[in-house]
Design a protein around this motif. Structure first.
Motif, short mmCIF file in Angstrom:
data_model
loop_
_atom_site.label_atom_id
_atom_site.label_comp_id
_atom_site.label_asym_id
_atom_site.label_seq_id
_atom_site.Cartn_x
_atom_site.Cartn_y
_atom_site.Cartn_z
N VAL A 30 -8.80 -4.99 7.10
CA VAL A 30 -8.32 -5.59 5.73
C VAL A 30 -7.15 -4.54 4.79
O VAL A 30 -5.65 -4.99 5.15
CB VAL A 30 -8.27 -6.91 5.31
N ALA A 31 -8.19 -3.58 4.27
CA ALA A 31 -6.91 -2.62 4.31
C ALA A 31 -6.15 -2.52 4.66
O ALA A 31 -5.18 -1.69 4.22
CB ALA A 31 -7.84 -1.31 3.53
N TYR A 32 -6.81 -1.87 6.38
CA TYR A 32 -5.25 -1.69 6.68
C TYR A 32 -4.31 -2.39 7.17
O TYR A 32 -2.89 -1.68 7.16
CB TYR A 32 -6.48 -0.56 8.60
N LEU A 33 -4.80 -3.76 7.84
CA LEU A 33 -3.69 -3.84 7.71
C LEU A 33 -2.35 -4.27 6.87
O LEU A 33 -0.92 -4.32 7.05
CB LEU A 33 -4.58 -6.06 8.37
N LEU A 34 -3.29 -4.61 5.32
CA LEU A 34 -2.16 -4.40 4.15
C LEU A 34 -1.05 -3.70 4.28
O LEU A 34 -0.43 -3.26 3.70
CB LEU A 34 -3.44 -4.97 2.73
N ALA A 35 -2.22 -2.04 4.32
CA ALA A 35 -1.01 -0.91 4.35
C ALA A 35 -0.47 -1.14 5.38
O ALA A 35 0.84 -0.68 5.49
CB ALA A 35 -2.30 0.35 4.26
N ALA A 36 -0.50 -1.54 6.79
CA ALA A 36 0.69 -1.08 7.39
C ALA A 36 1.39 -2.30 7.09
O ALA A 36 2.97 -1.84 7.72
CB ALA A 36 0.07 -1.99 9.13
N GLY A 37 1.39 -3.46 6.52
CA GLY A 37 2.71 -4.64 6.21
C GLY A 37 3.27 -4.43 5.70
O GLY A 37 4.47 -3.95 5.52
N ARG A 38 2.93 -3.26 4.24
CA ARG A 38 3.44 -2.88 3.65
C ARG A 38 4.78 -1.90 3.57
O ARG A 38 5.79 -1.56 3.68
CB ARG A 38 3.22 -1.66 2.21
N LEU A 39 4.26 -0.29 5.30
CA LEU A 39 4.70 0.09 5.83
C LEU A 39 6.17 -0.35 6.16
O LEU A 39 6.98 -0.19 6.28
CB LEU A 39 4.07 1.07 5.99
N LEU A 98 -5.46 8.00 8.86
CA LEU A 98 -5.35 9.23 7.85
C LEU A 98 -3.40 9.25 7.49
O LEU A 98 -3.04 9.22 6.11
CB LEU A 98 -6.05 10.31 8.11
N THR A 99 -3.22 9.21 8.82
CA THR A 99 -1.58 8.82 9.14
C THR A 99 -0.86 7.87 7.75
O THR A 99 -0.39 7.82 7.43
CB THR A 99 -0.94 9.22 10.02
N LEU A 100 -1.51 7.08 7.92
CA LEU A 100 -0.34 5.62 7.49
C LEU A 100 -1.17 5.27 5.98
O LEU A 100 -0.72 4.75 4.98
CB LEU A 100 -2.14 4.09 8.09
N ALA A 101 -2.21 5.83 5.78
CA ALA A 101 -3.03 6.16 4.34
C ALA A 101 -1.92 7.44 4.20
O ALA A 101 -1.48 7.39 2.41
CB ALA A 101 -4.29 7.09 3.88
N LEU A 102 -1.64 8.24 4.45
CA LEU A 102 -0.53 9.27 3.74
C LEU A 102 0.95 8.90 3.81
O LEU A 102 1.09 8.42 2.91
CB LEU A 102 -0.57 10.29 4.79
N ARG A 103 0.98 8.61 4.78
CA ARG A 103 2.50 6.95 4.48
C ARG A 103 2.76 5.54 3.98
O ARG A 103 3.67 6.04 3.11
CB ARG A 103 3.33 6.83 5.92
N ALA A 104 1.63 5.24 3.81
CA ALA A 104 1.78 4.49 2.03
C ALA A 104 1.32 4.67 0.65
O ALA A 104 1.55 3.78 0.30
CB ALA A 104 0.26 2.91 3.50
N LEU A 105 0.60 5.42 0.84
CA LEU A 105 0.94 6.12 -0.46
C LEU A 105 1.76 6.51 -1.15
O LEU A 105 2.52 7.22 -0.47
CB LEU A 105 -0.68 7.20 -0.22
N ARG A 106 1.90 6.00 -2.25
CA ARG A 106 3.44 6.87 -2.93
C ARG A 106 2.75 8.27 -3.41
O ARG A 106 2.26 8.87 -3.93
CB ARG A 106 3.73 5.69 -4.45
N HIS A 107 3.65 9.22 -3.47
CA HIS A 107 4.25 10.21 -3.41
C HIS A 107 3.33 10.94 -4.93
O HIS A 107 4.25 10.13 -5.96
CB HIS A 107 5.43 11.12 -3.65
N GLY A 108 2.58 11.20 -5.44
CA GLY A 108 1.18 11.28 -6.62
C GLY A 108 -0.11 12.18 -6.56
O GLY A 108 0.09 12.88 -5.53
N ARG A 109 -0.45 11.86 -6.65
CA ARG A 109 -1.78 12.41 -7.72
C ARG A 109 -2.63 12.12 -6.61
O ARG A 109 -2.92 12.89 -5.31
CB ARG A 109 -2.32 12.63 -8.49
N ALA A 110 -3.18 10.89 -6.04
CA ALA A 110 -3.40 10.10 -5.47
C ALA A 110 -3.60 10.71 -3.44
O ALA A 110 -4.74 11.06 -2.90
CB ALA A 110 -3.72 8.90 -5.06
N ARG A 111 -2.19 11.19 -3.18
CA ARG A 111 -2.02 11.41 -2.48
C ARG A 111 -2.17 12.99 -1.63
O ARG A 111 -2.14 13.38 -0.81
CB ARG A 111 -0.48 10.91 -1.70
#
Length: 335
Positions: A30-39, A98-111
């Motif tokens: 579910v988290a993957y689908l939400l991140a892809a939808g946000r992208l 991993l590529t999806l997470a890096l693209r979906a996260l905002r530029h900041g500490r977590a990314r």
């Protein structure tokens, strides 16, 4: 690629650890689908087949740990091994999480932390293809050719540990062979292909030994033992062939990109020189125009300031100012 399965029966049933694992697998999907939808809402492209691939991996993992598996105890165990330890990791890795997470996260500490972790030295050693193959297939030999399998069937904690190792080892090996996501070092196709061939051969040999001899300390029926070994042998070949296809497609795409870069570099000198000369001429023209405008502006500023100063001084500097104005006007007309 190690799966320790206590075949659920009326007295035992699925344990709490299995239930938590199923919930975790579904939540990750579910988290993957939400991140892809946000992208996509942001306007970025992300193929939908990757959503299908990752979701299938999550659902397959949940089914293998909770659903009813056909066959006897040993056959059902090895079918689960194929799904959770081989097929599901391939579906997960092909979706490039991993590529999806890096693209979906905002530029900041977590990314930044995620990128540093992905390119760290320990992770680089962990996804070294020969080492990943050893951790994966070596764990299988340790499980089935020692009494670990018989001991694990009666100890829930050890059962859960082996489950976790199976999934983690399968993911690491698949990630090391495919290398679709950003990593510290991209190993050559020869190294990754050799690791895949060695792991596939070791997996096939282990399946043949299980066809002839059960794991130590077990008493599975001969028919169940042979059926499970056949599932392991042929199913493993299918997943290894799919891994080889992913590896070959990635190599073909990388060669195509390298060829396109070389073609652009060879075609660049003549055109780039002409573009550079034109750009330099245009830049020089604009610079000259700005300089002439700057000189005129400074001259006008001096023209405005000097009469005011002459009037404030109250002495006959007006004649000098008028002379300067006439001189500047003559320069402008001459220009």
């Amino acid at each position: 690629m190690i799966l320790a399965h206590v075949h659920p029966g009326p007295a035992t049933g699925p344990g709490t650890g299995q239930l938590l694992t199923v919930v975790a697998a579904l939540l990750v999907a579910v988290a993957y689908l939400l991140a892809a939808g946000r992208l996509r809402r942001r306007g970025d492209a992300w193929p939908r087949w990757r959503d299908v691939s990752f979701t299938a991996g999550g659902v397959g993992t949940a089914w293998a740990w909770w659903g009813a598996v056909p066959g006897g105890p040993f056959t059902g165990h090895l079918i689960q091994h194929l799904v959770v330890g081989m097929a599901a990791p391939l579906l997960f890795v092909a979706a490039r999480p991993l590529t999806l997470a890096l693209r979906a996260l905002r530029h900041g500490r977590a990314r930044r932390r995620l990128l540093v972790l992905a390119r760290s030295r320990p992770v680089g050693w962990l996804v070294l293809p020969p080492l990943a193959a050893l951790l994966d297939v070596g764990g299988l030999w340790l499980l089935y050719r020692t009494e670990l399998f018989a001991t694990m069937r009666h100890q829930p904690l050890l059962h859960g540990v082996v489950h976790a190792h199976m999934l983690a080892a399968g993911l690491v090996f698949t990630f090391a062979v495919c290398q679709l996501d950003p990593v510290r070092r991209r190993w050559s196709v020869a190294v990754r292909g050799a690791a895949l061939l060695a792991a596939g051969a070791a997996h096939a040999v282990l399946a043949k030994t299980l066809y002839a001899t059960p794991p130590p300390g077990t008493d599975f029926a001969p028919a169940d033992l042979r059926s499970g070994a056949q599932w392991m042998y042929y199913g493993g070949d299918v997943v290894d062939a799919a891994l080889a296809v992913v590896l070959g497609v990635g190599w073909y795409a990388a060669v195509g990109r390298a060829h396109a870069r070389r073609t652009r570099r060879r075609a660049a000198p003549a055109g780039s020189k002409q573009r550079l000369t034109s750009a330099a001429g245009a830049l020089g023209g604009r610079r000259g125009l700005r300089e002439s405008e700057g000189h005129d502006e400074r001259d006008g500023t001096r023209d405005r300031r000097q009469p005011v100063a002459a009037e404030q001084a109250g002495h006959p500097g007006r004649h000098m100012t008028m002379g300067i104005e006439a001189h500047v006007s003559g320069r402008r007309r001459a220009g």
